[in-house]
Design a protein around this motif. Structure first.
Motif, PDB file in Angstrom:
ATOM      1  N   LEU A 126      -2.825 -39.635  -0.239  1.00  0.00           N
ATOM      2  CA  LEU A 126      -3.346 -39.645   1.122  1.00  0.00           C
ATOM      3  C   LEU A 126      -2.605 -38.681   2.041  1.00  0.00           C
ATOM      4  N   VAL A 127      -1.293 -38.535   1.844  1.00  0.00           N
ATOM      5  CA  VAL A 127      -0.479 -37.650   2.682  1.00  0.00           C
ATOM      6  C   VAL A 127       0.570 -36.996   1.801  1.00  0.00           C
ATOM      7  N   ALA A 128       0.809 -35.692   2.008  1.00  0.00           N
ATOM      8  CA  ALA A 128       1.887 -34.992   1.309  1.00  0.00           C
ATOM      9  C   ALA A 128       2.429 -33.896   2.220  1.00  0.00           C
ATOM     10  N   ASP A 129       3.573 -34.149   2.838  1.00  0.00           N
ATOM     11  CA  ASP A 129       4.260 -33.172   3.677  1.00  0.00           C
ATOM     12  C   ASP A 129       5.506 -32.743   2.913  1.00  0.00           C
ATOM     13  N   ASP A 130       5.319 -31.777   2.014  1.00  0.00           N
ATOM     14  CA  ASP A 130       6.384 -31.417   1.078  1.00  0.00           C
ATOM     15  C   ASP A 130       7.655 -30.967   1.783  1.00  0.00           C
ATOM     16  N   GLY A 131       7.525 -30.322   2.909  1.00  0.00           N
ATOM     17  CA  GLY A 131       8.692 -29.797   3.613  1.00  0.00           C
ATOM     18  C   GLY A 131       9.588 -30.875   4.199  1.00  0.00           C
ATOM     19  N   ARG A 132       9.071 -32.096   4.344  1.00  0.00           N
ATOM     20  CA  ARG A 132       9.862 -33.173   4.945  1.00  0.00           C
ATOM     21  C   ARG A 132      10.138 -34.308   3.970  1.00  0.00           C
ATOM     22  N   ALA A 133       9.688 -34.167   2.741  1.00  0.00           N
ATOM     23  CA  ALA A 133       9.865 -35.224   1.748  1.00  0.00           C
ATOM     24  C   ALA A 133      11.274 -35.187   1.164  1.00  0.00           C
ATOM     25  N   GLU A 134      11.691 -36.299   0.580  1.00  0.00           N
ATOM     26  CA  GLU A 134      12.992 -36.402  -0.058  1.00  0.00           C
ATOM     27  C   GLU A 134      13.114 -35.374  -1.185  1.00  0.00           C
ATOM     28  N   PRO A 135      14.088 -34.430  -1.088  1.00  0.00           N
ATOM     29  CA  PRO A 135      14.160 -33.351  -2.089  1.00  0.00           C
ATOM     30  C   PRO A 135      14.525 -33.831  -3.486  1.00  0.00           C
ATOM     31  N   THR A 136      15.218 -34.960  -3.609  1.00  0.00           N
ATOM     32  CA  THR A 136      15.593 -35.445  -4.936  1.00  0.00           C
ATOM     33  C   THR A 136      14.514 -36.331  -5.554  1.00  0.00           C
ATOM     34  N   ARG A 408       0.353 -49.659  -2.253  1.00  0.00           N
ATOM     35  CA  ARG A 408       0.531 -48.409  -1.519  1.00  0.00           C
ATOM     36  C   ARG A 408       2.024 -48.110  -1.429  1.00  0.00           C
ATOM     37  N   VAL A 409       2.397 -46.857  -1.590  1.00  0.00           N
ATOM     38  CA  VAL A 409       3.790 -46.431  -1.477  1.00  0.00           C
ATOM     39  C   VAL A 409       3.842 -45.290  -0.474  1.00  0.00           C
ATOM     40  N   ARG A 410       4.737 -45.424   0.497  1.00  0.00           N
ATOM     41  CA  ARG A 410       4.856 -44.409   1.539  1.00  0.00           C
ATOM     42  C   ARG A 410       6.315 -43.995   1.712  1.00  0.00           C
ATOM     43  N   GLU A 411       6.498 -42.766   2.114  1.00  0.00           N
ATOM     44  CA  GLU A 411       7.808 -42.261   2.484  1.00  0.00           C
ATOM     45  C   GLU A 411       7.766 -41.929   3.968  1.00  0.00           C
ATOM     46  N   ILE A 412       8.749 -42.432   4.709  1.00  0.00           N
ATOM     47  CA  ILE A 412       8.734 -42.353   6.162  1.00  0.00           C
ATOM     48  C   ILE A 412       9.972 -41.607   6.642  1.00  0.00           C
ATOM     49  N   SER A 413       9.785 -40.691   7.568  1.00  0.00           N
ATOM     50  CA  SER A 413      10.907 -39.954   8.137  1.00  0.00           C
ATOM     51  C   SER A 413      11.654 -40.832   9.135  1.00  0.00           C
ATOM     52  N   PRO A 414      12.893 -40.460   9.512  1.00  0.00           N
ATOM     53  CA  PRO A 414      13.612 -41.247  10.531  1.00  0.00           C
ATOM     54  C   PRO A 414      12.858 -41.333  11.857  1.00  0.00           C
ATOM     55  N   GLU A 415      11.987 -40.342  12.127  1.00  0.00           N
ATOM     56  CA  GLU A 415      11.198 -40.355  13.358  1.00  0.00           C
ATOM     57  C   GLU A 415       9.976 -41.255  13.262  1.00  0.00           C
ATOM     58  N   GLY A 416       9.747 -41.832  12.082  1.00  0.00           N
ATOM     59  CA  GLY A 416       8.619 -42.727  11.910  1.00  0.00           C
ATOM     60  C   GLY A 416       7.345 -42.041  11.471  1.00  0.00           C
ATOM     61  N   ASP A 417       7.438 -40.828  10.948  1.00  0.00           N
ATOM     62  CA  ASP A 417       6.265 -40.106  10.450  1.00  0.00           C
ATOM     63  C   ASP A 417       6.100 -40.364   8.958  1.00  0.00           C
ATOM     64  N   VAL A 418       4.872 -40.578   8.520  1.00  0.00           N
ATOM     65  CA  VAL A 418       4.586 -40.732   7.100  1.00  0.00           C
ATOM     66  C   VAL A 418       4.510 -39.346   6.481  1.00  0.00           C
ATOM     67  N   VAL A 419       5.421 -39.043   5.562  1.00  0.00           N
ATOM     68  CA  VAL A 419       5.468 -37.715   4.948  1.00  0.00           C
ATOM     69  C   VAL A 419       4.926 -37.725   3.525  1.00  0.00           C
ATOM     70  N   TRP A 420       4.706 -38.901   2.970  1.00  0.00           N
ATOM     71  CA  TRP A 420       4.075 -39.023   1.646  1.00  0.00           C
ATOM     72  C   TRP A 420       3.432 -40.388   1.586  1.00  0.00           C
ATOM     73  N   ASP A 421       2.223 -40.438   1.038  1.00  0.00           N
ATOM     74  CA  ASP A 421       1.475 -41.694   1.032  1.00  0.00           C
ATOM     75  C   ASP A 421       0.528 -41.672  -0.158  1.00  0.00           C
ATOM     76  N   VAL A 422       0.677 -42.640  -1.052  1.00  0.00           N
ATOM     77  CA  VAL A 422      -0.199 -42.750  -2.200  1.00  0.00           C
ATOM     78  C   VAL A 422      -0.678 -44.201  -2.295  1.00  0.00           C
ATOM     79  N   ALA A 423      -1.961 -44.371  -2.618  1.00  0.00           N
ATOM     80  CA  ALA A 423      -2.555 -45.706  -2.653  1.00  0.00           C
ATOM     81  C   ALA A 423      -3.393 -45.872  -3.907  1.00  0.00           C
ATOM     82  N   TRP A 424      -3.572 -47.121  -4.314  1.00  0.00           N
ATOM     83  CA  TRP A 424      -4.464 -47.468  -5.413  1.00  0.00           C
ATOM     84  C   TRP A 424      -5.688 -48.133  -4.787  1.00  0.00           C
ATOM     85  N   LEU A 425      -6.848 -47.497  -4.941  1.00  0.00           N
ATOM     86  CA  LEU A 425      -8.065 -47.909  -4.242  1.00  0.00           C
ATOM     87  C   LEU A 425      -9.175 -48.227  -5.235  1.00  0.00           C
TER      88      LEU A 425
END
Length: 450
Positions: A126-136, A408-425
């Motif tokens: 659903l969301v992929a912000d590669d530049g802000r995602a956890e690099p590891t 659903r699994v999401r990765e959230i930045s310290p500012e509260g932005d969703v930078v990665w989001d994957v869901a099973w639908l």
């Protein structure tokens, strides 16, 4: 496991190839085929004509080449494996040189990976912000299982890449569920629980390589959900073998077993009216050699000393600690951990009246005995989780959240932005009838190959 998939194995051959700069590839008879049980693992073999430094790499159409680890390629037969390719995907494979001499690359061969296990729902990115995602975090390792309360169905171990594609899967044994996956503490193996709710004495924890090679198995009778591995390869878990009141049990590497802590004694000391205590998360803290042990039956988190079994502290319903603000008190908490800052992080219902799931982070004021909320995420978004869920702070500062029964699994930045989001639908775009168990990021898959 999935032996029928071995029929899909393919072998293609290449020969030595001259390069533009005049160098000739020292690779002959390059062949690829699929692993018979894990059809996204590509087995690569060839005849190395001369000693060289090099590596295997692969490319999916429209994407960059991805390199497997480099190594010394001695003259003679060579075998390597490629990992991280999605299911049912055409892929091209070649062998190339590393620096230090004349550059060369082998002929290219192609193969298509096999199909995933039957009935396994596939993720949707659903969301992929590669530049802000956890690099590891390159690959998500998780458990996924069917759940229609009070019954459980099929259960799988899965790995998903950053593009939301399934790249590895294994179904848990028949009549077993897997709730709590881990990476081994030495970073070389996948670990998972074989929890048998209808035959609890047969429950086990496994240590395994990516190709299914089993390295170790620990009997963990009456495990319900939570367990952890210690640096000495001891396994600690919550056992309900004596009924509905769990005990924290340790199985050492030498096979000796000891009971560390008794929940019945703790609840009786606090005048609890509950008729049982069952856990949903267990976190070992190396700095204090203690456990955070979370109980959904009493909405309480307990800190237990590993060496003495002493109750060091408790928070929640069976505690005199308060919350600031009062409405930040956790309810039906899951996935409790300490962060590197010493704060407590967890997944919780927003209130006792709502199944909306949020992440809360608390600073501990020990003098005032107050859990003071310093960060939260998810309130007002309307994502519910009747059961399960977790939150984990990542090395780069983002937070990994999964929402359990809303898969659903999401990765959230310290500012509260969703930078990665994957869901099973499901086909209608609603949450599928599966649950996400524990989920963790892996930096690389090659460490988990034999």
């Amino acid at each position: 496991m999935h032996a029928a998939l071995s029929l899909m194995s393919v072998a293609l051959f290449g020969c030595t190839s001259p390069q533009a700069d005049g160098a000739t590839s020292p690779v002959a008879d390059l062949a690829v085929r699929l692993h018979p049980d894990f059809p996204t693992l590509i087995e690569v073999s060839w005849e190395q004509l001369d000693d060289a430094e090099g590596h295997v790499e692969y490319a999916v159409e429209g994407e960059d080449w991805q390199a497997a680890p480099s190594s010394t390629l001695s003259a003679g037969p060579q075998e390597r494996r490629v990992a991280g390719v999605p299911f049912e995907t055409p892929v091209t494979v070649r062998v190339v040189s590393d620096g230090g001499g004349a550059a060369w690359e082998s002929a290219e061969v192609a193969i298509t990976t096999g199909s995933p296990p039957a009935d396994l729902p596939l993720p949707t990115l659903l969301v992929a912000d590669d530049g802000r995602a956890e690099p590891t975090g390159r690959f998500l390792y998780a458990s996924l299982f069917q759940y229609s309360p009070p019954l459980y169905g099929a259960s799988w171990l899965i790995i998903v890449d950053r593009r939301g594609r399934l790249v590895w899967a294994m179904e848990s044994p028949l009549d077993a569920q897997t709730f709590y996956v881990r990476q081994s503490r030495d970073g070389t193996a996948l670990m998972w629980d074989e929890t048998r709710l209808f035959d609890p004495e047969a429950s086990q924890v496994h240590r395994m390589k990516l190709d299914g090679t089993e390295e170790a198995t620990w009997p963990t009778p009456a495990i319900l959900h939570a367990w952890t591995e210690l640096p000495d390869e001891s396994i600690v878990w919550g056992s309900y073998a004596d009924g509905t009141f769990e005990k924290l049990v340790e199985l050492s590497a030498d096979g000796s077993r000891r009971e560390l802590w008794d929940c019945r004694e703790f609840e009786e000391a606090h005048g609890s009216p509950h008729t049982g205590c069952l856990s949903n998360s267990l976190y070992w803290d190396a700095a204090t050699d203690s456990f955070l042990y979370s109980f959904f039956t009493s909405m309480t988190v307990v800190q237990v000393d590993h060496q003495t079994g002493e109750t060091l502290e408790s928070w929640g319903q069976l505690s005199d600690w308060t919350f600031d603000p009062p409405e930040s008190q956790f309810d039906w908490q899951h996935g409790v951990t300490w962060t590197d800052r010493g704060t407590m992080l967890l997944s919780t219902h927003v209130s006792p009246e709502s199944d909306e799931v949020v992440v809360r982070e608390y600073e501990l004021d020990s003098d005032a005995r107050v859990l003071r909320q310093v960060w939260s995420f998810g309130e007002g978004e309307g994502i519910t989780a009747e059961n399960y869920g977790e939150a984990r702070r990542l090395p780069g500062g983002n937070t990994l959240q999964n929402t359990g029964t809303t898969p659903r699994v999401r990765e959230i930045s310290p500012e509260g932005d969703v930078v990665w989001d994957v869901a099973w639908l499901d086909d209608a775009g609603r949450p599928a009838d599966v649950v996400i168990g524990r989920s963790i990021w892996l930096a690389d898959l090659y460490a988990f190959l034999p």
